[in-house]
Design a protein around this motif. Sequence first.
Motif, PDB file in Angstrom:
ATOM      1  N   ALA A 136       2.155 -53.720 -31.790  1.00 21.30           N
ATOM      2  CA  ALA A 136       2.888 -54.557 -30.841  1.00 21.30           C
ATOM      3  C   ALA A 136       2.045 -55.729 -30.338  1.00 21.30           C
ATOM      4  O   ALA A 136       2.576 -56.793 -30.031  1.00 21.30           O
ATOM      5  CB  ALA A 136       3.374 -53.719 -29.662  1.00 21.30           C
ATOM      6  N   VAL A 137       0.747 -55.552 -30.257  1.00 22.32           N
ATOM      7  CA  VAL A 137      -0.066 -56.616 -29.672  1.00 22.32           C
ATOM      8  C   VAL A 137      -0.043 -57.877 -30.535  1.00 22.32           C
ATOM      9  O   VAL A 137      -0.155 -58.991 -30.022  1.00 22.32           O
ATOM     10  CB  VAL A 137      -1.505 -56.122 -29.361  1.00 22.32           C
ATOM     11  N   VAL A 138       0.173 -57.721 -31.850  1.00 22.60           N
ATOM     12  CA  VAL A 138       0.337 -58.922 -32.674  1.00 22.60           C
ATOM     13  C   VAL A 138       1.783 -59.149 -33.113  1.00 22.60           C
ATOM     14  O   VAL A 138       2.182 -60.278 -33.381  1.00 22.60           O
ATOM     15  CB  VAL A 138      -0.572 -58.923 -33.933  1.00 22.60           C
ATOM     16  N   ALA A 139       2.578 -58.068 -33.168  1.00 17.05           N
ATOM     17  CA  ALA A 139       3.940 -58.195 -33.702  1.00 17.05           C
ATOM     18  C   ALA A 139       5.007 -58.154 -32.606  1.00 17.05           C
ATOM     19  O   ALA A 139       6.186 -58.249 -32.908  1.00 17.05           O
ATOM     20  CB  ALA A 139       4.200 -57.085 -34.723  1.00 17.05           C
ATOM     21  N   GLY A 140       4.597 -57.980 -31.341  1.00 14.58           N
ATOM     22  CA  GLY A 140       5.550 -58.047 -30.233  1.00 14.58           C
ATOM     23  C   GLY A 140       6.060 -56.711 -29.773  1.00 14.58           C
ATOM     24  O   GLY A 140       6.117 -56.437 -28.584  1.00 14.58           O
TER      25      GLY A 140
END
Lengths: 419, 296
Positions: A136-140
């Motif tokens: 999630a930290v890079v892909a949301g």
Amino acid sequence: MSRTLRLIEKVEGEVSLSYRVENGRLRAVSTSFFSSRGIEKILRNREAMDALVINPRVCGICGHAHLMATVRALESAMGNPKLTAKAEALRELTLTLEMIQNHFKWFFLTIAPLLGMKSPIQAAIEPSRTAASMIAVVAGQYPHNSYAIPGGVVCEPTIREKSILLYSLEKLIGYFTRYIVDTDFRSIEECEKIENILRMDGYLPQAMRLIMERGWERLGRSRDRFIVFGENGIFRQGKSMATRYYPSLRPDYIEESFVPESGANSVRYRGRHYETGPLARAMVAKRPLIREAHRRYGDSLLSRIMARVCEIASLLHYCRELIAGIDLSQESYIEPGEFPQSGVGWGVVEAARGSLIHRVEIEEGLIADYSIITPTQWNLVASDAEEGILHGALEGESADAPIELIFKSFDVCSVCTTH
Amino acid sequence: MAEKKLLLWLSQLACNANAHSLLNHPSLEEFQKSFDWLYHPLLPSLSSLDEILDNYEEMECDILLIDGALCAGLSKKGVRMRDMLEHFAKSCSHILTVGTCATYGGIFSAGGEDRSGLHFDGEKRLDGFSDFFEKSISLPGCPVHPEIVVSVITALAQGGSLPLDSYRRPKEYYGYTVHDGCSRNEYFEYKIDRHDFGHLEGCMFYEHGCRGTYSAGSCNMILWNGVSSKTRVGEPCHGCTEADFPTRGLWRTEKHMGIPARLPLGVSKRAYLSLAGVAKAFRIDRFHRRILEDEE
């Protein structure tokens, strides 16, 4: 003679397993699925980019692999636009993290209860939650994002994201040591002796000992034919018949055919069924520990369990290399140009359960045809039961054998199979 | 809570992501201590699905969670899912439709005949389960955010009021739009319409189909997995909490005469154009520079 019908549940949905028992042995094994959502039909006549949003929704546990197969299929239809090393590394990283959360959940939520192990629920939840938040930290968000698009990725990670990734990965490595095997995770990759693992603390050695104490280590052997389509920093493409290895595969040799009694499509490569997944990957990449397990126990449930759980160590190592290699100053996305009005593209990735293949056909700018071939189709659905992989693992087995354990050693995904 | 409430999770045509998403709740282990699952597709449960299919007529639950699109013809082991849902719906105190599919039909409703949400087919109200409308709560999202499921179940167990809108969505979570809390808000407010993928800057409303300003949800307030959101990283909101999800052309903004066809929730075209005109009259340098650019 009457057939036994068993509901196999908690396999991302359910599968109905049926067989006859003759002289105490299983015969005429077959599987069937209760429903199909019709994703391929839903995609038809949509704009190609919409597939990036629809396809992760094929599956709640490996949807990210479906995103990656989709973006590769679209890029292939566009003539493979250039990506930066950063975009490639981020895609590899999030895909690998999805596999890690899958393997932890499978081992602790699916396999541990069948062996009567008293592992805490945290052993499944802490690592999978950590891996999900790293995605999630890079892909949301995770599950269900569409951050990989033709040309790269939508995000621009900074030192914030990179340091979260770095330290969260160390947490994941810590969970591996705490819950899987109490040793340096790197030593698993180099280990060649099963006895070395058996002597250690952790739920993997415990599971292996339990399987051996019950004399189950050679159960679930099948055709001894393995296939791996995806290729990346740790996986190698090829097929392996027992220990003989053949490189390079062609996706156009894949044949899909609908099996009415199963309600799903079987898939063969040049007319033959193959096993796909971590055992196949370890055999093709010649990982020493798993080859040793295979030498002793064949393509059995124990080899499968060891291959999947030990794969976590390789995946963690791969994540560490990927994170270290991310150059934040590179572009995340390079405008790939207009979509072609017509074209065909293939997208191939290794997903948690094995090779996942997408094929898209674009006509007049819209999706004319979309085809999804999932790992569980390889392992579970057979147009010819004499040849099927699960069928081989169960056919002729004693009715007293741990049938559900053999079945679930393939890490079955019901929703992917019918999609 | 005096006694443990009994929860039952029944999947229809689902992808299982709502179930997996729940596992990402940071306090799941603590939550689990206050509730029992009669059945959950991943978590330890009191019964197997097999036992429930065989004996459901003798079983009850307190809160029924329905996941996935309902399908008239769907049965498992010869048991019609519709009959089973109706049985548990009668005796339970609350029904939660978990996710967009169970609420409105979602993606999978387009894949075959007779598919819908429990009470809605898109925006259209259905009659089939209308006896249970008053005890139903809609939790759309693809998937639903795990915090919403946990907070709503906890609130129901503790009693007290839960304000709902006309789709029976809890206002605490759906009384906002996905736009609220987005880190790209300033680019929207000052009508900077340039957005390039792969960058921290810019708003996806103008070109790339972002539906955040008119989709009910709190993604950017409660954040996903504790760390981020689609729009924060640079993916447009596709409106996955909405009755019309998935619309077509999910990555581009439909326009009429250069004006986005859909405007922020409740904002009239006149109000929008007046504000846009004022905002566009100024050029604010900061919004045309990269955030990470070195300064002298």
